[in-house]
Design a protein around this motif. Structure first.
Motif, PDB file in Angstrom:
ATOM      1  N   GLN A 163       0.914  -1.128   0.129  1.00 44.20           N
ATOM      2  CA  GLN A 163       0.104  -0.043  -0.111  1.00 44.20           C
ATOM      3  C   GLN A 163       0.833   1.246   0.049  1.00 44.20           C
ATOM      4  OE1 GLN A 163      -2.352  -0.825   3.378  1.00 44.20           O
ATOM      5  NE2 GLN A 163      -4.068  -2.038   2.542  1.00 44.20           N
ATOM      6  N   ALA A 164       1.949   1.377   0.791  1.00 52.04           N
ATOM      7  CA  ALA A 164       2.778   2.392   0.917  1.00 52.04           C
ATOM      8  C   ALA A 164       3.444   2.494  -0.467  1.00 52.04           C
ATOM      9  CB  ALA A 164       3.792   2.370   2.064  1.00 52.04           C
ATOM     10  N   MET A 166       2.426   1.957  -3.482  1.00 55.29           N
ATOM     11  CA  MET A 166       1.549   2.756  -4.289  1.00 55.29           C
ATOM     12  C   MET A 166       1.461   4.107  -3.941  1.00 55.29           C
ATOM     13  SD  MET A 166      -1.763  -0.121  -4.513  1.00 55.29           S
ATOM     14  CE  MET A 166      -2.551   0.914  -5.611  1.00 55.29           C
ATOM     15  N   LEU A 167       1.405   4.473  -2.888  1.00 55.87           N
ATOM     16  CA  LEU A 167       1.325   5.704  -2.302  1.00 55.87           C
ATOM     17  C   LEU A 167       2.635   6.514  -2.778  1.00 55.87           C
ATOM     18  CD1 LEU A 167      -0.176   7.178   0.756  1.00 55.87           C
ATOM     19  CD2 LEU A 167       2.006   7.971  -0.032  1.00 55.87           C
ATOM     20  N   ARG A 169       4.723   5.790  -5.266  1.00 52.77           N
ATOM     21  CA  ARG A 169       4.627   5.712  -6.578  1.00 52.77           C
ATOM     22  C   ARG A 169       3.904   7.140  -7.334  1.00 52.77           C
ATOM     23  NH1 ARG A 169       0.955   1.384  -9.066  1.00 52.77           N
ATOM     24  NH2 ARG A 169      -0.481   3.109  -8.625  1.00 52.77           N
ATOM     25  N   ASP A 170       2.555   7.025  -6.698  1.00 53.90           N
ATOM     26  CA  ASP A 170       1.817   8.156  -6.941  1.00 53.90           C
ATOM     27  C   ASP A 170       2.204   9.456  -6.461  1.00 53.90           C
ATOM     28  OD1 ASP A 170       0.212   6.236  -8.207  1.00 53.90           O
ATOM     29  OD2 ASP A 170      -1.312   6.329  -6.681  1.00 53.90           O
ATOM     30  N   MET A 171       2.904   9.693  -5.313  1.00 52.74           N
ATOM     31  CA  MET A 171       3.286  10.877  -4.846  1.00 52.74           C
ATOM     32  C   MET A 171       5.202  11.104  -5.153  1.00 52.74           C
ATOM     33  SD  MET A 171       1.015  12.315  -3.179  1.00 52.74           S
ATOM     34  CE  MET A 171       1.746  13.533  -1.818  1.00 52.74           C
ATOM     35  N   LYS A 172       5.406  10.380  -6.416  1.00 57.96           N
ATOM     36  CA  LYS A 172       6.991  10.818  -6.533  1.00 57.96           C
ATOM     37  C   LYS A 172       7.422  12.181  -6.814  1.00 57.96           C
ATOM     38  CE  LYS A 172       6.570   8.978 -11.146  1.00 57.96           C
ATOM     39  NZ  LYS A 172       6.979   7.985 -12.203  1.00 57.96           N
ATOM     40  N   ARG A 173       6.741  12.825  -7.234  1.00 52.91           N
ATOM     41  CA  ARG A 173       6.836  14.348  -7.583  1.00 52.91           C
ATOM     42  C   ARG A 173       7.078  14.980  -6.249  1.00 52.91           C
ATOM     43  NH1 ARG A 173       5.246  16.726 -13.043  1.00 52.91           N
ATOM     44  NH2 ARG A 173       5.210  14.808 -14.463  1.00 52.91           N
ATOM     45  N   VAL A 174       6.553  14.509  -5.066  1.00 51.57           N
ATOM     46  CA  VAL A 174       6.688  14.960  -3.784  1.00 51.57           C
ATOM     47  C   VAL A 174       7.807  14.552  -2.965  1.00 51.57           C
ATOM     48  CG1 VAL A 174       5.744  15.837  -1.688  1.00 51.57           C
ATOM     49  CG2 VAL A 174       4.018  15.669  -3.710  1.00 51.57           C
ATOM     50  N   LYS A 281      18.866  11.050   2.589  1.00 54.59           N
ATOM     51  CA  LYS A 281      18.763  12.569   2.811  1.00 54.59           C
ATOM     52  C   LYS A 281      20.104  13.140   2.499  1.00 54.59           C
ATOM     53  CE  LYS A 281      16.357  15.829   5.819  1.00 54.59           C
ATOM     54  NZ  LYS A 281      17.381  16.413   6.639  1.00 54.59           N
ATOM     55  N   GLY A 288      11.750  12.228   1.923  1.00 58.58           N
ATOM     56  CA  GLY A 288      11.037  10.917   1.869  1.00 58.58           C
ATOM     57  C   GLY A 288      10.691  10.441   3.250  1.00 58.58           C
ATOM     58  N   GLU A 289       9.962   9.285   3.741  1.00 59.79           N
ATOM     59  CA  GLU A 289       9.900   9.084   5.094  1.00 59.79           C
ATOM     60  C   GLU A 289      10.362   7.722   5.388  1.00 59.79           C
ATOM     61  OE1 GLU A 289       5.284   9.323   4.470  1.00 59.79           O
ATOM     62  OE2 GLU A 289       5.323   7.239   5.105  1.00 59.79           O
ATOM     63  N   PHE A 290      10.323   7.451   6.856  1.00 64.39           N
ATOM     64  CA  PHE A 290      10.397   5.986   7.382  1.00 64.39           C
ATOM     65  C   PHE A 290       9.351   5.722   8.250  1.00 64.39           C
ATOM     66  CE2 PHE A 290      11.905   6.979  11.596  1.00 64.39           C
ATOM     67  CZ  PHE A 290      12.346   8.256  11.323  1.00 64.39           C
ATOM     68  N   GLY A 396      -3.394   4.354 -18.447  1.00 66.30           N
ATOM     69  CA  GLY A 396      -2.989   5.865 -18.692  1.00 66.30           C
ATOM     70  C   GLY A 396      -2.508   5.965 -20.308  1.00 66.30           C
TER      71      GLY A 396
END
Lengths: 399, 399
Positions: A163-164, A166-167, A169-174, A281, A288-290, A396
């Protein structure tokens, strides 16, 4: 046949299905003529030594049945490492409660406890039958194909990483990366389970760091860079216990000067992921996040694999059947009969063998680069974790 | 009526149900005569400005339908803060793709984007209908009773705190506290949702720290001590954005000298829980853990509340119906009709009002001590999060 009471204890960290084993033992005890009363230790051997014993025969049958789907350790648990000085007190309590059947659900330390208590009682002429029921999310127990509890924890890990991913991937611009840390200090079975999340080449996880392989900072950063170049983001899964080649935990100091005096290792084992985060970083300046879920992966009752509940319950029942037939000094084990279709049966392993140590992942389950698992590993893991939910992806087509 | 193409975008962080809104918009567009083609922006307004537009009419109907239960943002998302300089390019793209219906799913920044793009187009004589669909796990959007996505994230939080609380209770001889951190920088709706986990007095959570109330270290440590004295363990839930009275984030420095130079705030907002952990450890020397799940609570498709999917989908459909009737410049809102039984309807809020700012929890939802929520808050939260699983507890009659 030996007549007397049975006592059950739970030891070490919980799993999502340890109460299913407890349910199996209680229900089986209640069907055995040689067992008069079924007792429970509160907080394991530690509570037992203090006389904290409950009468499980006084619980409603529907409460016992509902244990199958109740997470954590309903009896309470402990991590007491048994000492020679404890034995007289334990024997005193065994006699006080007329215990002749002794069942503990736990990992290798727990099996060691049963083994030593049983041996001590023999030297004292007190007849005691002791049987162990395996449990650990880490899956590092010898003498069994796998442990009840592992599949469900692996499912929590694989679901989370899927799930994370997919998130991410969809948020890769951020954000450019996500790091998920699993429990399991010395064996990589849980981080390995994350690999089941991957169905397409760009799916998470991209990199899996296992305690079985030394961590190399430069190689790791190069791997992350390669994934980022290819996908625009990177998913890393790490075991909490990954170490450098010299044995230094990744979770401790020495990554940057900033952290060199901080005892992360003592702060709950949550820091390998933070250190990796800091490395990425610092090296690349990305966001990014952990994610550090800790015991959540040990108690997520809504994410258990039904097959895991079934096995945990069956192990509990079998322990009682063995004991009632006079078998002592063994742990119930799970034997894998086939992978596809998955078939299993129950066996036994001598407690002395199980107590010896932890079982790491075999070399055949780890790829040559040491940063992912092999197809053989996936084959081993798949039936334990069960099928993951399928989510869609847009094709797409450009407008 | 205005004829042309529709375009849909997703903005900001995902939720477990944002794709259900996307599904609702697409399916509703395909039933409107005034809408010729249904297009999608890849990666929000940022991708749109680069011409990254896909034809959603080319997706299989079963893919669109499966979006209802697929987490993350299927179109890809961004966090682009729109600038005046962006408008000419946006208008150029709107013209290029003949877009007359413009739908964005997002939070207040997203509503601001729709509002300003629509206003700019009007000044340029380009007729554009823009309608917003609410989304955010933080629930801090003005103009609506709550936001789609919040209930499911709240469910993830409440489930996690409930399960980990049972584990902490059963493991209290080993570890004495557990700290769970939620996302949500300025509003405490998500930490508040954890309160639904509590059914008995000693259940988790014991303490909830909300960004709406100043953090006081001494009071916090006294609260933790009081819980520990009473239950033998303590469960703390904190919002990532809790701050001291002077506005300093709890996540940043100044707790101990050791950490004073470390920019935890920039490391992903994961540090309030770690700082609390460090405080407890330093003050009392107990063992415990902190859990930082970050975006996992924004994408856990298996923990969504079905009512949340339904509302998210309905908001998407309503946006299209409004637009097709010539309504522009509004966000679809959810109106709560009653609590028990829970009934809701759809309304609208002017985009200009929604764009203004974030909605904190009202005072009536926070207790006098500022360390838990009130009964009124629970009443508000309950239908959004849905019933939690029931687990059993042994009565524990002494033997």
């Amino acid at each position: 046949m030996l007549q007397g009471n049975a006592i059950i204890g739970q030891s070490g960290g919980p799993t999502g299905v340890i109460n299913a084993s407890l349910c199996g033992i209680i229900q089986a005890c209640q069907g055995q003529k040689v067992i008069r009363r079924t007792l429970g230790m509160r907080f394991g051997i530690e509570g037992f030594m203090q006389g904290d014993v409950i009468d499980l025969g006084r619980e409603k049958p529907e409460t016992i049945e509902a244990l199958r789907t109740t997470p954590s350790s309903a009896l309470g648990s402990c991590r007491h490492k048994i000492k020679d000085a404890d034995f007289p007190r334990i024997l005193e309590m065994l006699k006080k409660f007329d215990v002749r059947y002794y069942f503990l659900i736990g990992g290798n330390d727990t099996m060691d406890t049963i083994h030593r208590v049983e041996a001590y009682c023999r030297t004292q002429g007190y007849e005691l039958i002791g049987v162990g029921v395996p449990k650990t999310v880490d899956n590092d127990l010898c003498g069994t194909d796998h442990t009840p509890g592992f599949g469900s924890a692996g499912r929590y890990v694989a679901m989370s990483v899927k799930q994370a991913g997919m998130l991410a991937r969809d948020m890769k611009r951020v954000d450019q990366y996500v790091i998920f840390q699993t429990v399991g200090r010395s064996a990589g079975w849980l981080p390995a389970a994350a690999a089941l999340a991957k169905t397409a080449e760009d799916d998470a996880p991209h990199i899996i760091l296992l305690p079985e392989r030394p961590f190399d900072r430069e190689r790791f950063l190069a791997d992350v860079k390669r994934c980022h170049d290819r996908y625009g983001w990177c998913s890393v899964v790490c075991g909490e216990g990954v170490t450098y080649a010299d044995g230094t935990p990744v979770s401790a100091s020495s990554v940057t000067d900033k952290f060199s005096n901080v005892e992360f290792g003592a702060m709950g084992g949550t820091s390998a992921a933070m250190m990796l985060h800091q490395m990425i970083k610092t090296a690349y300046g990305w966001r990014g996040e952990f994610q550090v879920c800790e015991s959540l992966q040990m108690c997520a009752a809504d994410r258990v694999h039904p097959g895991d509940i079934e096995e945990a319950y069956a192990c509990g029942r079998r322990a009682v059947e063995l004991a009632a037939n006079g078998v002592s000094g063994v742990m119930v084990s799970i034997v894998r009969e086939s992978n596809d279709p998955y078939r299993w049966s129950l066996g036994t392993a001598p407690l002395a063998d199980v107590a010896l140590g932890a079982k790491p992942m075999p070399d055949a389950y780890i790829n040559g680069e040491g940063n992912f698992v092999t197809a053989a590993c996936l084959e081993y893991l798949r039936p334990l974790v069960g099928p993951l939910p399928e989510y869609v992806r847009l094709s797409g087509t450009p407008a």
